[in-house]
Design a protein around this motif. Structure first.
Motif, short mmCIF file in Angstrom:
data_model
loop_
_atom_site.label_atom_id
_atom_site.label_comp_id
_atom_site.label_asym_id
_atom_site.label_seq_id
_atom_site.Cartn_x
_atom_site.Cartn_y
_atom_site.Cartn_z
N MET A 290 29.32 -20.03 58.14
CA MET A 290 29.37 -21.17 59.08
C MET A 290 27.94 -21.57 59.43
SD MET A 290 31.09 -21.31 62.89
CE MET A 290 32.68 -20.77 62.28
N ASN B 69 35.46 -28.03 64.42
CA ASN B 69 34.58 -29.08 63.88
C ASN B 69 34.62 -30.34 64.75
OD1 ASN B 69 32.70 -29.98 62.00
ND2 ASN B 69 34.26 -30.99 60.73
N LEU C 275 33.35 -25.20 67.60
CA LEU C 275 32.67 -25.27 66.31
C LEU C 275 33.66 -25.07 65.16
CD1 LEU C 275 29.41 -23.27 67.16
CD2 LEU C 275 29.60 -25.73 66.71
N LYS C 276 34.60 -24.14 65.37
CA LYS C 276 35.62 -23.90 64.34
C LYS C 276 36.50 -25.13 64.14
CE LYS C 276 36.01 -18.87 64.85
NZ LYS C 276 36.88 -17.74 65.27
#
Length: 220
Positions: free
Chosen positions: A1, A75, A72-73
């Motif tokens: 990531m 997006n 963040l995962k």
């Protein structure tokens, strides 16, 4: 990531801050914790926390970092990510400021407490001066022993007056006409004397508390 480095840095910063906070909280004197127990050290939008100890803030920052990781995962858009990072940064900065200013906060809390105590004492002084019993303070304020002697003296007077009133009320039952009116007036006068005596007792008790308060505070 691609944001792994960011999350790693934030967790590392939090770990370092946590150690500083643990050391800070462990070194706080009990007196300082008590003085600041009701103090709000942060804006409510930053932390929900009261008092001198700062460790509760660590968990709240940790929660923000976990939320950032989830965003963040997913997006989410850049503006959302930036806002979350700014919030975390603001919280880091706030805790660091708090670590550096605890001493100032303790002094401010102590001054506020002292000012409140002085206002209460000043209010009591005004009330007592207006009560007509200021002569007691002038005569017996050298030490608490004299105050207790004066208190016992007035308690004895109060008991004697109460006993006298009981005797006169018994006499009143057998009085008629002018004698009854005279006795009623005497009873009324005795009640007034008892009222003044009880006011004096209350005044002396307040003076004893004011006299001994600094001693008790010093020895806690």
């Amino acid at each position: 990531m691609k944001y792994d480095g960011l999350l790693s840095r934030l967790r590392s910063q939090l770990k370092t801050l946590e150690q500083e906070v643990l050391q800070h909280d462990a070194s706080l004197p009990a007196h300082s914790r008590k003085l600041m127990q009701d103090t709000e050290r942060f804006n409510d939008e930053l932390f929900i926390q009261h008092g001198a100890q700062l460790y509760p803030c660590i968990g709240q920052i940790e929660k923000d970092i976990k939320q950032l990781e989830q965003r963040l995962k997913l997006n989410l858009n850049a503006s959302t990510i930036i806002a979350a990072c700014e919030r975390i940064n603001d919280r880091f900065s706030a805790v660091k400021r708090a670590l550096a200013t605890t001493g100032i906060g303790v002094k401010a809390a102590a001054q506020a407490k002292d000012s409140a105590r002085k206002r209460i004492l000043a209010s009591q002084e005004r009330r007592h001066d207006n009560s007509g019993f200021a002569w007691i303070a002038a005569g017996v304020m050298q030490n608490s022993h004299q105050l207790y002697e004066e208190l016992n003296k007035h308690l004895n007077w109060a008991r004697k007056i109460e006993s006298k009133i009981e005797q006169m009320e018994t006499i009143l039952e057998n009085c008629h006409g002018t004698d009854k009116i005279k006795t009623q007036n005497e009873i009324l006068l005795m009640h007034r004397r008892l009222g003044k005596c009880r006011q004096a007792i209350s005044y002396i008790e307040d003076r004893i508390q004011a006299f001994e308060r600094p001693y008790h505070s010093h020895n806690r």
